[in-house]
Design a protein around this motif. Structure first.
Motif, PDB file in Angstrom:
ATOM      1  N   ARG A 102      52.880  41.221  51.273  1.00  0.00           N
ATOM      2  CA  ARG A 102      52.213  40.560  50.156  1.00  0.00           C
ATOM      3  C   ARG A 102      53.141  40.285  48.984  1.00  0.00           C
ATOM      4  NH1 ARG A 102      46.300  43.643  49.769  1.00  0.00           N
ATOM      5  NH2 ARG A 102      45.622  43.153  51.907  1.00  0.00           N
ATOM      6  N   THR A 103      54.301  40.924  48.969  1.00  0.00           N
ATOM      7  CA  THR A 103      55.232  40.723  47.851  1.00  0.00           C
ATOM      8  C   THR A 103      56.085  39.468  48.015  1.00  0.00           C
ATOM      9  OG1 THR A 103      56.990  42.041  48.881  1.00  0.00           O
ATOM     10  CG2 THR A 103      55.364  43.206  47.539  1.00  0.00           C
ATOM     11  N   GLY A 106      59.724  40.222  47.106  1.00  0.00           N
ATOM     12  CA  GLY A 106      59.821  40.470  45.674  1.00  0.00           C
ATOM     13  C   GLY A 106      60.609  41.711  45.316  1.00  0.00           C
ATOM     14  N   ALA A 177      62.569  45.639  41.244  1.00  0.00           N
ATOM     15  CA  ALA A 177      61.419  44.757  41.439  1.00  0.00           C
ATOM     16  C   ALA A 177      60.726  44.562  40.103  1.00  0.00           C
ATOM     17  CB  ALA A 177      60.447  45.337  42.468  1.00  0.00           C
ATOM     18  N   THR A 181      54.903  43.288  40.933  1.00  0.00           N
ATOM     19  CA  THR A 181      55.089  43.474  42.376  1.00  0.00           C
ATOM     20  C   THR A 181      54.813  44.911  42.781  1.00  0.00           C
ATOM     21  OG1 THR A 181      56.766  41.720  42.395  1.00  0.00           O
ATOM     22  CG2 THR A 181      56.733  43.232  44.263  1.00  0.00           C
ATOM     23  N   ARG A 184      51.104  45.640  42.945  1.00  0.00           N
ATOM     24  CA  ARG A 184      50.466  45.121  44.165  1.00  0.00           C
ATOM     25  C   ARG A 184      50.731  46.043  45.348  1.00  0.00           C
ATOM     26  NH1 ARG A 184      51.864  38.928  45.020  1.00  0.00           N
ATOM     27  NH2 ARG A 184      50.362  39.282  46.709  1.00  0.00           N
ATOM     28  N   ILE A 185      51.958  46.563  45.440  1.00  0.00           N
ATOM     29  CA  ILE A 185      52.275  47.487  46.530  1.00  0.00           C
ATOM     30  C   ILE A 185      51.486  48.781  46.376  1.00  0.00           C
ATOM     31  CG2 ILE A 185      54.117  48.881  47.557  1.00  0.00           C
ATOM     32  CD1 ILE A 185      56.048  46.688  46.857  1.00  0.00           C
TER      33      ILE A 185
END
Length: 225
Positions: A102-103, A106, A177, A181, A184-185
């Motif tokens: 999903r990154t 990133g 990062a 980002t 989100r992780i």
């Protein structure tokens, strides 16, 4: 009208915070050193810089504090065995892979210089099996990681020392990062990682010697009633 201005400023600050790049450089081996970066700011995390003594303390106070520290030993994180490392890889890689997808690359890993020498004196067969699994995971996983992350100069060395008991890990790894980002992780992989960590600590607690649980504060077993 003022409320809209305040809301706009808060959203702008939040956007700038999410776009801010942070990083960590970890060097491990004989000594662990950790340095961090927040935007343009850099600072050292480990080892901590020694502060100059403010006032000279009396020998009695110094001895008293040392005695208190000895009476309250810190609980160390249980060391993982070869089977624990194998189980962690199988349990954590799928959710981490999902989160990294999903990154969209990133995260940047530079440098990536790791040398792992497995200790196989206690369990030679398990060490050889783990070496084969790690070797296969590196060869099959690195192409996947290079698709998910930015890794300009990867270097990973694996070996087995059947004359050593402990596993040695040497090298340096750098992560960088944007904060957005990482958020989100974290939202994707936090629950699986926490579930595995709790199960690991529970397993180690159950495997602890019975004498330690039934001992008093001085480390001596209490007599049976």
């Amino acid at each position: 009208m003022i409320g809209w201005w305040i809301l706009g400023i808060l959203l702008l600050v939040l956007l700038l915070l999410c776009l801010t790049r942070v990083g960590v450089l970890i060097r491990f081996g004989e000594e662990l050193t950790v340095s961090a970066r927040f935007g343009f700011l850099k600072f050292q995390v480990l080892p901590e810089k020694k502060k100059p003594p403010k006032d000279e303390k009396k020998p009695e106070e110094t001895q008293k504090k040392q005695t208190q520290r000895q009476e309250k030993p810190k609980k160390a994180f249980p060391k993982p065995t070869l089977s624990d490392i194998r189980g962690a890889w199988k349990a954590l890689w799928p959710p981490l892979k999902k989160a990294l997808r999903r990154t969209r690359r990133g995260i940047r890993i530079d440098p990536l210089d790791v040398s792992v020498i497995l200790g196989g004196q206690a369990e030679p067969a398990d060490a050889a099996q783990l070496y084969g699994e790690l070797h296969g995971a590196v060869w099959t996983g690195m192409p996947v990681l290079e698709q998910l992350l930015v890794i300009p100069r990867p270097h990973i060395h694996l070996d087995v020392d059947f004359t050593a008991e402990e596993t040695k890990i040497l090298g340096s790894v750098g992560f960088s990062a944007r904060i957005g980002t990482l958020l989100r992780i974290g939202m994707t992989a936090a629950i699986p990682v926490l579930r595995w960590l709790l199960a690991y600590l529970k397993k180690k607690k159950q495997q602890a010697p019975v004498g330690k649980d039934e001992s008093d504060g001085n480390g001596k077993e209490q007599p049976a009633a």
